[in-house]
Structure formats: structure tokens, C-alpha cells
Write an enzyme that holds these catalytic residues in place. Structure first.
Site, mmCIF file in Angstrom:
data_model
loop_
_atom_site.group_PDB
_atom_site.id
_atom_site.type_symbol
_atom_site.label_atom_id
_atom_site.label_comp_id
_atom_site.label_asym_id
_atom_site.label_seq_id
_atom_site.Cartn_x
_atom_site.Cartn_y
_atom_site.Cartn_z
ATOM 1 N N ASP A 84 44.098 -22.285 -4.092
ATOM 2 C CA ASP A 84 43.847 -20.825 -4.298
ATOM 3 C C ASP A 84 44.468 -20.738 -2.373
ATOM 4 O O ASP A 84 42.875 -20.835 -2.262
ATOM 5 C CB ASP A 84 43.243 -20.345 -5.542
ATOM 6 C CG ASP A 84 44.205 -19.575 -5.549
ATOM 7 O OD1 ASP A 84 45.012 -18.724 -4.998
ATOM 8 O OD2 ASP A 84 43.711 -18.500 -6.578
ATOM 9 N N LYS B 34 49.073 -18.132 -15.940
ATOM 10 C CA LYS B 34 48.053 -17.245 -15.530
ATOM 11 C C LYS B 34 48.199 -16.188 -16.020
ATOM 12 O O LYS B 34 49.426 -15.505 -15.461
ATOM 13 C CB LYS B 34 47.443 -16.475 -14.306
ATOM 14 C CG LYS B 34 46.232 -15.971 -14.285
ATOM 15 C CD LYS B 34 45.555 -16.362 -13.039
ATOM 16 C CE LYS B 34 45.931 -15.307 -12.119
ATOM 17 N NZ LYS B 34 45.419 -15.381 -10.594
ATOM 18 N N GLN C 11 48.661 -5.838 -1.773
ATOM 19 C CA GLN C 11 48.861 -4.772 -1.992
ATOM 20 C C GLN C 11 49.906 -4.952 -1.291
ATOM 21 O O GLN C 11 49.958 -4.341 -0.284
ATOM 22 C CB GLN C 11 47.936 -4.010 -1.811
ATOM 23 C CG GLN C 11 46.720 -3.529 -2.728
ATOM 24 C CD GLN C 11 45.991 -2.511 -2.543
ATOM 25 O OE1 GLN C 11 46.278 -1.223 -2.707
ATOM 26 N NE2 GLN C 11 44.593 -2.800 -2.786
ATOM 27 N N ALA D 258 36.453 -13.932 -8.699
ATOM 28 C CA ALA D 258 36.435 -16.053 -9.298
ATOM 29 C C ALA D 258 37.006 -16.040 -10.427
ATOM 30 O O ALA D 258 36.815 -17.031 -11.820
ATOM 31 C CB ALA D 258 35.179 -16.582 -9.075
HETATM 32 C C1 R5P Z 1 46.088 -14.089 -6.820
HETATM 33 O O1 R5P Z 1 47.390 -14.012 -6.767
HETATM 34 C C2 R5P Z 1 45.397 -14.954 -5.734
HETATM 35 O O2 R5P Z 1 45.910 -15.936 -4.780
HETATM 36 C C3 R5P Z 1 43.904 -15.144 -6.498
HETATM 37 O O3 R5P Z 1 44.532 -16.145 -7.819
HETATM 38 C C4 R5P Z 1 43.434 -13.684 -6.829
HETATM 39 O O4 R5P Z 1 43.196 -12.687 -5.789
HETATM 40 C C5 R5P Z 1 41.791 -14.499 -7.120
HETATM 41 O O5 R5P Z 1 41.469 -13.595 -7.388
HETATM 42 P P1 R5P Z 1 39.964 -13.535 -8.645
HETATM 43 O O6 R5P Z 1 39.020 -14.783 -8.136
HETATM 44 O O7 R5P Z 1 39.022 -11.915 -8.303
HETATM 45 O O8 R5P Z 1 40.414 -14.161 -9.756
#
Ligand code: R5P
Length: 314
Positions: free
Chosen positions: A220, A194, A98, A226
Site C-alpha cells: 500500500d 475494501k 483529499q 492501519a
Molecule cells: C487508501 O486509499 C490508501 O491507499 C491507504 O490504504 C489508506 O490511506 C490507509 O489508511 P488507513 O491506514 O487509515 O486505513
């Protein structure tokens, strides 16, 4: 600094704090971090810290509000006990996503958290792989920002890949990190386009680059639900990728994460011990950042360069 170095820990990641102190050839200093019957936090520092160079190891990982509040109260207790300098060691900085006003009437919670930590009386911050490096600027005190890549890349080099390896960034935000991996590993780079549907779901629009017949290492900063990596893995498989591996600095692994990983075609997930792992899983491997953190603490204490720890991956 000639003043003695002391390391304290809250309840967020005591195992990491112990490994860090081991690296430093020290014992963890003693503090009670407990709860009153209604849930309020009580802290009592049990060692003399007057004039000492104090480090508090406390990632603000889940449960984030509990861990953040423990950190704030520990800083207050140490300040009032006349510590000479207090460094908050926050291997995982929660609330970091955030970090901007991307829709009307939303907070910038990362900035609020930085203000709270500073107001509590901390002198400096040591952290690792912030979701956005600009968050350093939310603090008006020194911030040392480490990269897990500096230890992880050496481990990845030891892995045996069957096919040619390609590094993939699962979104535009992780390109810089993925590029550093690709450069160090001598591979090409692909990017997943994405779109985030909501906080639990992500949708893959396109894959930019060639993954056909190649092993993939997705890189990442965080795995939370995930959704990002499992959706990306599906799209990569559809484009003919061979085996899929993932590295993420911080394994939050919340909500549907374990279920999604179980159903996915991801071979292996490598994360660090920036926070404790919720549930063991045979596909998850942990690389410790305790020595990296410990060395950074040693250098901060002795006023030595910290950036030279990660020059080669930046
Ligand atoms: C996004 O901007 C971050 O770099 C991660 O890709 C993200 O926080 C991953 O979140 P989730 O596992 O819920 O998709």
C-alpha cells in the site's frame, strides 16, 4: 548545473536530510527554523545562497500544518535570498488523499497545497509514491516522482518466505503498485475489495484471488490508522493465508494504528523513512530511501535523467 548545490532541512525529517547530504558528500546547510512565543514560525537562512541550486528536504508528514508552513516559509526566505533554483524535496506529500471532490461541498486540498507551494516560489518538486500519481498535474512546475519500490523490492527479494508468496493489493487504488511488486517478485496478485466506512474504519467486502496456504505481501502507499491493512489481514487469514507481511511507502501510523497492529496477525511491516517513526515497534522494519533521494537530487542538479532510476518498477 554549474551552480553549487546546497541542501536545507526543516524540522519534519532532519535525520533523512542528513543521510541524503551524506550520500551527496556534503553537509546540511544551516538555517534556523524556530518558533516565536505565540507559535508562529521563524526562519533564518544562515548561509549565502545567492545564485545557488538549493534543495529543501521537508515531508509534509504529521504535524502536517506545521511542516507545510515551515516549507512555505523556507521557500520564501530562500527566494528572497536570491537562490538561483529551489527544489522542494517532499518524500511524503501530505493532504494527498483529499485529491478529488468525492462528496458535495468538500475541498480538493491536495490542489490547494500544490498551489500554496508553487505560489511560495519553488521551481520544482521531488516527491515519492504520491497517493495518486495524477497529483503531479496539480503543479504547473516540473515534478519528479520516485518509487520506493526501486529500493524495497531488492530487500524483499532477500527475505525468506516459507510458502509460495502472493502479492495483495489492500484496495483497488493500490493495484498498480501491487502489480509492479508482483511482476518484479514473480508472484501472482490478489485484490481486497475494501469499502471505507469513515476516515478511521475500513470494511472488507471480498478477496479476489487465491491466498489459501500462501504467504502474503500486502502493498500500500500509506498506513494511517492501519484500519485498511488490519481488516484486510483478518479477511486474508479467514481465507487461509499463511504469514502476512506488509509494505507501505509511508508509515503515518496515526490514531489507533499501533493498537491495531498489536492486535493483528501481521508478522512484519516494512516502511520507508519518508517520515520519522513515531514509536519503535519490533514488528516494524524501516528501509531508507536516502540514497534514492540523494541520487535523484544529484541527477536533477546535473540535468540527468531521473526516470531511469525507476524504469524497472514502473
Ligand atoms: C487508501 O486509499 C490508501 O491507499 C491507504 O490504504 C489508506 O490511506 C490507509 O489508511 P488507513 O491506514 O487509515 O486505513
Amino acid at each position: 548545473m554549474s551552480k553549487a548545490l546546497m541542501v536545507f532541512s526543516g524540522n519534519a525529517n532532519r535525520a533523512l536530510a542528513e543521510k541524503i547530504t551524506k550520500y551527496l558528500g556534503k553537509n546540511l546547510s544551516n538555517a534556523d527554523v524556530t518558533r516565536f512565543s505565540e507559535g508562529e514560525i521563524f526562519v533564518k537562512i544562515n548561509n549565502d545562497v545567492r545564485g545557488k541550486d538549493v534543495f529543501i528536504v521537508q515531508p509534509t508528514c504529521p504535524p502536517p500544518n506545521e511542516n507545510l508552513m515551515e516549507l512555505l516559509i523556507m521557500i520564501d526566505a530562500l527566494k528572497r535570498a536570491s537562490a538561483s533554483r529551489i527544489t522542494a524535496v517532499i518524500p511524503y506529500f501530505g493532504y494527498a488523499r483529499q485529491d478529488r471532490k468525492d462528496q458535495p461541498r468538500v475541498p480538493i486540498t491536495a490542489k490547494l497545497v500544490a498551489n500554496l507551494i508553487t505560489a511560495a516560489g519553488v521551481d520544482r518538486i521531488l516527491t515519492m509514491d504520491l497517493h495518486a500519481t495524477q497529483i503531479q498535474g496539480f503543479f504547473d512546475i516540473p515534478v519528479d516522482h520516485l518509487y520506493a519500490a526501486s529500493v524495497v523490492i531488492e530487500e524483499i527479494k532477500k527475505m525468506k518466505f516459507i510458502k509460495e508468496l502472493v502479492v495483495v493489493s489492500p484496495d483497488v487504488g493500490s493495484i498498480k503498485m501491487a502489480r509492479a511488486f508482483a511482476k518484479s517478485l514473480g508472484t501472482s496478485l490478489c485484490v481486497v475489495d475494501k469499502r471505507r466506512v469513515n476516515d478511521k474504519e475500513a470494511e472488507v467486502m471480498n478477496i479476489i484471488g487465491d491466498v489459501k496456504g500462501k504467504d502474503v505481501l500486502m502493498v500500500d502507499d500509506i498506513i494511517a490508522t492501519a484500519g485498511s491493512i488490519t481488516e484486510a489481514a483478518k479477511a486474508l487469514k479467514n481465507k487461509g493465508a499463511n504469514k502476512i507481511y506488509v509494505f507501505a511507502s509511508h508509515g503515518v501510523l496515526s490514531g489507533p494504528a499501533y493498537d491495531r497492529l498489536r492486535k493483528s496477525s501481521i508478522e512484519k511491516i516494512i516502511i520507508t523513512d519518508s517520515m520519522p517513526l513515531k514509536k519503535k515497534n519490533k514488528r516494524i522494519e524501516i528501509i531508507s530511501v536516502s540514497d534514492l533521494m540523494g541520487e535523484a537530487i544529484r541527477r536533477i542538479h546535473h540535468n540527468e535523467s531521473v526516470s531511469s532510476l525507476f524504469d524497472h518498477v514502473n
